[in-house]
Design an enzyme around this catalytic site. Sequence first.
Site, PDB file in Angstrom:
ATOM      1  N   GLY A 240      24.209 -21.402 -41.536  1.00 16.08           N
ATOM      2  CA  GLY A 240      23.539 -21.853 -40.321  1.00 16.08           C
ATOM      3  C   GLY A 240      23.765 -23.288 -39.920  1.00 16.08           C
ATOM      4  N   GLU A 275      25.612 -19.856 -47.952  1.00 17.91           N
ATOM      5  CA  GLU A 275      26.541 -18.979 -47.219  1.00 17.91           C
ATOM      6  C   GLU A 275      27.052 -19.677 -45.956  1.00 17.91           C
ATOM      7  OE1 GLU A 275      23.858 -15.777 -46.336  1.00 17.91           O
ATOM      8  OE2 GLU A 275      23.893 -14.977 -48.352  1.00 17.91           O
ATOM      9  N   PRO A 276      27.754 -20.802 -46.102  1.00 18.99           N
ATOM     10  CA  PRO A 276      28.227 -21.501 -44.904  1.00 18.99           C
ATOM     11  C   PRO A 276      29.402 -20.768 -44.262  1.00 18.99           C
ATOM     12  CG  PRO A 276      29.171 -22.521 -46.852  1.00 18.99           C
ATOM     13  CD  PRO A 276      28.225 -21.443 -47.349  1.00 18.99           C
ATOM     14  N   CYS A 343      39.056  -8.932 -15.759  1.00 18.42           N
ATOM     15  CA  CYS A 343      38.287  -8.556 -14.570  1.00 18.42           C
ATOM     16  C   CYS A 343      36.796  -8.481 -14.875  1.00 18.42           C
ATOM     17  CB  CYS A 343      38.820  -7.241 -14.021  1.00 18.42           C
ATOM     18  SG  CYS A 343      40.518  -7.452 -13.462  1.00 18.42           S
ATOM     19  N   GLU A 344      36.216  -9.624 -15.172  1.00 16.18           N
ATOM     20  CA  GLU A 344      34.783  -9.787 -15.419  1.00 16.18           C
ATOM     21  C   GLU A 344      34.447 -11.218 -15.030  1.00 16.18           C
ATOM     22  OE1 GLU A 344      32.426  -7.887 -17.322  1.00 16.18           O
ATOM     23  OE2 GLU A 344      33.757  -6.319 -18.074  1.00 16.18           O
TER      24      GLU A 344
HETATM   25  C1  PLP Z   1      26.400 -15.274 -40.131  1.00 20.34           C
HETATM   26  C2  PLP Z   1      25.740 -15.470 -41.433  1.00 20.34           C
HETATM   27  C3  PLP Z   1      26.006 -16.620 -42.190  1.00 20.34           C
HETATM   28  C4  PLP Z   1      26.879 -17.748 -41.705  1.00 20.34           C
HETATM   29  O1  PLP Z   1      26.320 -18.459 -40.664  1.00 20.34           O
HETATM   30  P1  PLP Z   1      26.995 -19.826 -40.167  1.00 20.34           P
HETATM   31  O2  PLP Z   1      26.118 -20.248 -39.054  1.00 20.34           O
HETATM   32  O3  PLP Z   1      28.367 -19.520 -39.739  1.00 20.34           O
HETATM   33  O4  PLP Z   1      26.958 -20.769 -41.311  1.00 20.34           O
HETATM   34  C5  PLP Z   1      25.415 -16.725 -43.443  1.00 20.34           C
HETATM   35  N1  PLP Z   1      24.608 -15.749 -43.929  1.00 20.34           N
HETATM   36  C6  PLP Z   1      24.323 -14.636 -43.218  1.00 20.34           C
HETATM   37  C7  PLP Z   1      23.447 -13.608 -43.823  1.00 20.34           C
HETATM   38  C8  PLP Z   1      24.883 -14.456 -41.960  1.00 20.34           C
HETATM   39  O5  PLP Z   1      24.590 -13.361 -41.265  1.00 20.34           O
END
Ligand code: PLP
Length: 419
Positions: A240, A275-276, A343-344
């Site tokens: 995130g 989880e980047p 075409c949108e």
């Molecule tokens: C999409 C997602 C991420 C990565 O998000 P970023 O904003 O790209 O860092 C991490 N964990 C989960 C569960 C996600 O769905």
Amino acid sequence: MDHFTLRNGVLHAEDVPLTAIADAVGTPVYVYSRATLTRHARVFRDALSILPSVHIAFAVKANPNLAVLKLLAKEGYGADVVSGGEMDRALAAGMAAEGIVFSGVGKSEAELIRALECGIGQFNLESEEEGIELAALANARGLTASAALRVNPDVDAGTHGKISTGKAENKFGVPYDTAGEIYARLAVLPGLNMRGLAVHIGSQLAKLDPMESAFAQMGELMRAIRAAGHEITHMDLGGGVGVPYKAGDVFPSPAEYAEMVARVTSGWDVTLMFEPGRVIAGNSGVMITRVIRVKPGASCPFVIVDAAMNDLARPALYDAWHDFLAVEPTGERMTANIVGPICETSDTFAMGREIDVVKAGDLAIFRTAGAYGATMANTYNSRALVPEVMVDGDRWALVANRIDPATILAAEHVPEWLE
Ligand SMILES: *Cc1c(COP(=O)(O)O)cnc(C)c1O
């Protein structure tokens, strides 16, 4: 910081002029910088090194290209996957199965079985129902699945509504108030090793406060679950972290993020998982496009480029901003609408934007296209699937072919009874 710079009047990726790639591969094309990706991977990892025990799983959905995953595997990254297809990519890139986290709100039975058989490190459960199913599948095979329970903390991430995931009305995770009971019921199931909690409140977060309050809530929940006699050894804090798309945008640095995490998680005594996605890949890529022609518009001209919403969907999906720069700028500026050929009306990259002057035949780039770019591409309007290139110093390689409309057409069939 990235390695896309102007040299002798021509935009380069590291030491390669973008004109050379456009001439050889055609446009549109994504270009990733190895040095930038490596730098981002290291800066993020080094920032988190102030924490006692860390596992970083790159969110594959941000950029699933095999070469990108290979590079990150070499940097010690695991993977956060949301489908069997992403799991296969992470494994193909050489990531260890135990370093892979399987997220996703709708994992199918077939996907759960394959992930179990591959020895995936952690399943992030999105519901009690999924946990019961996984436990039964694992138990029937004499296996034990390590799992975390994804919790929806009901916080407003302060980002675009379509990339918010942590509000009560969003489909992700289990409600905070019932998470403790659900954890307790799952923890006693044979076949399941409940080892932690997971949270991910959304993407492209500009402020740390929403994350900080979500993490603090997770800490409370963790203590309550431990007090009820259950073990927690892993806490997955998701991704995130946002990136600047526009000059002047200010985003928290990995170091500030890490300091906030260190403060909130002090004394947790767990392995922290991250989880980047975007923060690693976003600024590591650009998309090159060529101007087809410029035509007059009601208030300013339309610059019609050969890239479209099928190649880069973020502006159409999320009203996202991508800087648009001429590959060989003259120094003059103009105000224009930048649109693709589809075409949108939503096939619009920018309206009334001040940009470098460009004319038919000129090359330009969309910046910060390394995350949620090529991975979202499709073939709408029977266009080709966009290719990808990686640059390394003065060399470059095609890392995903352009898939032309003829190849896609060849996979379609007219039934005999229509002939
Ligand atoms: C999409 C997602 C991420 C990565 O998000 P970023 O904003 O790209 O860092 C991490 N964990 C989960 C569960 C996600 O769905």
